[in-house]
Write a protein that holds these residues in place. Sequence first.
Motif, PDB file in Angstrom:
ATOM      1  N   LEU A   1       0.853  -1.191   0.000  1.00 50.21           N
ATOM      2  CA  LEU A   1       0.000   0.000   0.000  1.00 50.21           C
ATOM      3  C   LEU A   1       0.885   1.235   0.000  1.00 50.21           C
ATOM      4  N   LYS A   2       0.645   2.120  -0.946  1.00 44.64           N
ATOM      5  CA  LYS A   2       1.320   3.421  -0.966  1.00 44.64           C
ATOM      6  C   LYS A   2       0.253   4.506  -1.075  1.00 44.64           C
ATOM      7  N   HIS A   3       0.597   5.676  -0.566  1.00 43.50           N
ATOM      8  CA  HIS A   3      -0.276   6.839  -0.617  1.00 43.50           C
ATOM      9  C   HIS A   3       0.329   7.822  -1.608  1.00 43.50           C
ATOM     10  N   ASP A   4      -0.370   8.048  -2.704  1.00 39.56           N
ATOM     11  CA  ASP A   4       0.097   8.936  -3.765  1.00 39.56           C
ATOM     12  C   ASP A   4      -0.635  10.267  -3.605  1.00 39.56           C
ATOM     13  N   HIS A   5       0.102  11.307  -3.213  1.00 41.26           N
ATOM     14  CA  HIS A   5      -0.483  12.639  -3.035  1.00 41.26           C
ATOM     15  C   HIS A   5       0.006  13.535  -4.165  1.00 41.26           C
ATOM     16  N   ARG A   6      -0.956  14.187  -4.842  1.00 44.03           N
ATOM     17  CA  ARG A   6      -0.638  15.007  -6.019  1.00 44.03           C
ATOM     18  C   ARG A   6      -1.272  16.389  -5.903  1.00 44.03           C
ATOM     19  N   HIS A   7      -0.599  17.352  -6.530  1.00 40.71           N
ATOM     20  CA  HIS A   7      -1.173  18.685  -6.708  1.00 40.71           C
ATOM     21  C   HIS A   7      -2.182  18.614  -7.845  1.00 40.71           C
ATOM     22  N   GLU A   8      -2.980  19.667  -8.009  1.00 38.49           N
ATOM     23  CA  GLU A   8      -3.999  19.681  -9.067  1.00 38.49           C
ATOM     24  C   GLU A   8      -3.414  19.484 -10.459  1.00 38.49           C
ATOM     25  N   ASP A   9      -2.166  19.907 -10.672  1.00 37.68           N
ATOM     26  CA  ASP A   9      -1.543  19.760 -11.993  1.00 37.68           C
ATOM     27  C   ASP A   9      -0.969  18.356 -12.222  1.00 37.68           C
ATOM     28  N   GLY A  10      -1.093  17.481 -11.212  1.00 37.13           N
ATOM     29  CA  GLY A  10      -0.606  16.113 -11.353  1.00 37.13           C
ATOM     30  C   GLY A  10       0.788  15.879 -10.805  1.00 37.13           C
ATOM     31  N   SER A  11       1.495  16.938 -10.439  1.00 33.62           N
ATOM     32  CA  SER A  11       2.841  16.766  -9.884  1.00 33.62           C
ATOM     33  C   SER A  11       2.732  16.245  -8.446  1.00 33.62           C
ATOM     34  N   GLU A  12       3.757  15.491  -8.040  1.00 23.78           N
ATOM     35  CA  GLU A  12       3.744  14.914  -6.703  1.00 23.78           C
ATOM     36  C   GLU A  12       3.911  15.989  -5.624  1.00 23.78           C
ATOM     37  N   GLU A  13       3.191  15.808  -4.527  1.00 20.29           N
ATOM     38  CA  GLU A  13       3.391  16.655  -3.361  1.00 20.29           C
ATOM     39  C   GLU A  13       4.707  16.241  -2.694  1.00 20.29           C
ATOM     40  N   GLU A  14       5.190  17.056  -1.775  1.00 24.64           N
ATOM     41  CA  GLU A  14       6.451  16.759  -1.093  1.00 24.64           C
ATOM     42  C   GLU A  14       6.340  15.474  -0.259  1.00 24.64           C
ATOM     43  N   ILE A  15       5.212  15.309   0.440  1.00 26.39           N
ATOM     44  CA  ILE A  15       4.984  14.105   1.247  1.00 26.39           C
ATOM     45  C   ILE A  15       4.066  13.188   0.440  1.00 26.39           C
ATOM     46  N   THR A  16       4.655  12.141  -0.131  1.00 28.49           N
ATOM     47  CA  THR A  16       3.917  11.199  -0.975  1.00 28.49           C
ATOM     48  C   THR A  16       4.669   9.875  -1.028  1.00 28.49           C
ATOM     49  N   GLN A  17       4.005   8.865  -1.502  1.00 37.33           N
ATOM     50  CA  GLN A  17       4.583   7.519  -1.679  1.00 37.33           C
ATOM     51  C   GLN A  17       4.985   6.871  -0.353  1.00 37.33           C
ATOM     52  N   TYR A  18       4.273   7.187   0.701  1.00 36.66           N
ATOM     53  CA  TYR A  18       4.513   6.526   1.976  1.00 36.66           C
ATOM     54  C   TYR A  18       3.526   5.368   2.128  1.00 36.66           C
TER      55      TYR A  18
ATOM     56  N   ASP B   1      11.843   7.168   6.682  1.00 36.50           N
ATOM     57  CA  ASP B   1      12.785   8.205   6.242  1.00 36.50           C
ATOM     58  C   ASP B   1      12.064   9.495   5.860  1.00 36.50           C
ATOM     59  N   LEU B   2      10.916   9.367   5.216  1.00 37.53           N
ATOM     60  CA  LEU B   2      10.158  10.518   4.733  1.00 37.53           C
ATOM     61  C   LEU B   2       9.412  11.241   5.852  1.00 37.53           C
ATOM     62  N   ILE B   3       8.794  10.458   6.749  1.00 39.86           N
ATOM     63  CA  ILE B   3       7.967  10.995   7.827  1.00 39.86           C
ATOM     64  C   ILE B   3       8.373  10.271   9.113  1.00 39.86           C
ATOM     65  N   PRO B   4       9.426  10.707   9.770  1.00 41.03           N
ATOM     66  CA  PRO B   4       9.933   9.974  10.937  1.00 41.03           C
ATOM     67  C   PRO B   4       8.875   9.656  11.999  1.00 41.03           C
ATOM     68  N   TYR B   5       7.961  10.582  12.277  1.00 39.19           N
ATOM     69  CA  TYR B   5       6.947  10.326  13.302  1.00 39.19           C
ATOM     70  C   TYR B   5       5.940   9.255  12.882  1.00 39.19           C
ATOM     71  N   ALA B   6       5.931   8.872  11.604  1.00 40.61           N
ATOM     72  CA  ALA B   6       5.008   7.841  11.108  1.00 40.61           C
ATOM     73  C   ALA B   6       5.682   6.470  10.981  1.00 40.61           C
ATOM     74  N   ALA B   7       6.895   6.348  11.506  1.00 47.35           N
ATOM     75  CA  ALA B   7       7.631   5.084  11.392  1.00 47.35           C
ATOM     76  C   ALA B   7       6.897   3.926  12.058  1.00 47.35           C
ATOM     77  N   ASN B   8       6.044   4.225  13.014  1.00 48.72           N
ATOM     78  CA  ASN B   8       5.306   3.160  13.691  1.00 48.72           C
ATOM     79  C   ASN B   8       3.833   3.104  13.267  1.00 48.72           C
ATOM     80  N   ASN B   9       3.538   3.636  12.084  1.00 49.08           N
ATOM     81  CA  ASN B   9       2.183   3.529  11.537  1.00 49.08           C
ATOM     82  C   ASN B   9       1.889   2.098  11.095  1.00 49.08           C
TER      83      ASN B   9
END
Length: 187
Positions: A94-111, A134-142
Amino acid sequence: MKQIPFILVFFLSVSAFAQEVPANQVFWKTLKLHCGKSYEGEIMTPSENDPFTGKRLVMHVVDCGDDFIHIPFFVGDDKSRTWVLTMQEGLIKLKHDHRHEDGSEEEITQYGGIASNTGMAGIQYFPADQETADLIPYAANNVWWITIDDASFTYNLRRIGSDRYFSVKFDLTKEVDSPGPAWGWEN
């Protein structure tokens, strides 16, 4: 003559065992039955601080291949989120793909994470992977988990060691109309 029934039972047992389908494959096939359909959901863990509370929540199963399923998750007019499930070496990721309206990836994505085993036919668990840590240290235990049965699909998150818990449940018995995401998945 007494050996024939024993041999027959042996071969039938081996045949039945060889035909068992791993639980995650049953989960995958069940989810793929919903490709091209949209469902409305509701927050099961409402709180005053939750930005999803009070907004229309829609999952749209738009793109299903042999080894991927894309499920955009709309929160009101915000169409930036997509749950991306992939089959990787016999396990579901499972990955979370977060995108801006133009389709470009947001800074926090693919976690997200990959299931540690084949799970069960109605539920799959995804502990956070190293990319997430590595991307979201506080989410390491999600730990995320998805359930599915004939009536509902749930997406859940628990941050182990904290009070963070999120759950949204979608009614699979009632399809809804929903436009596709602004940036791209097509049926």
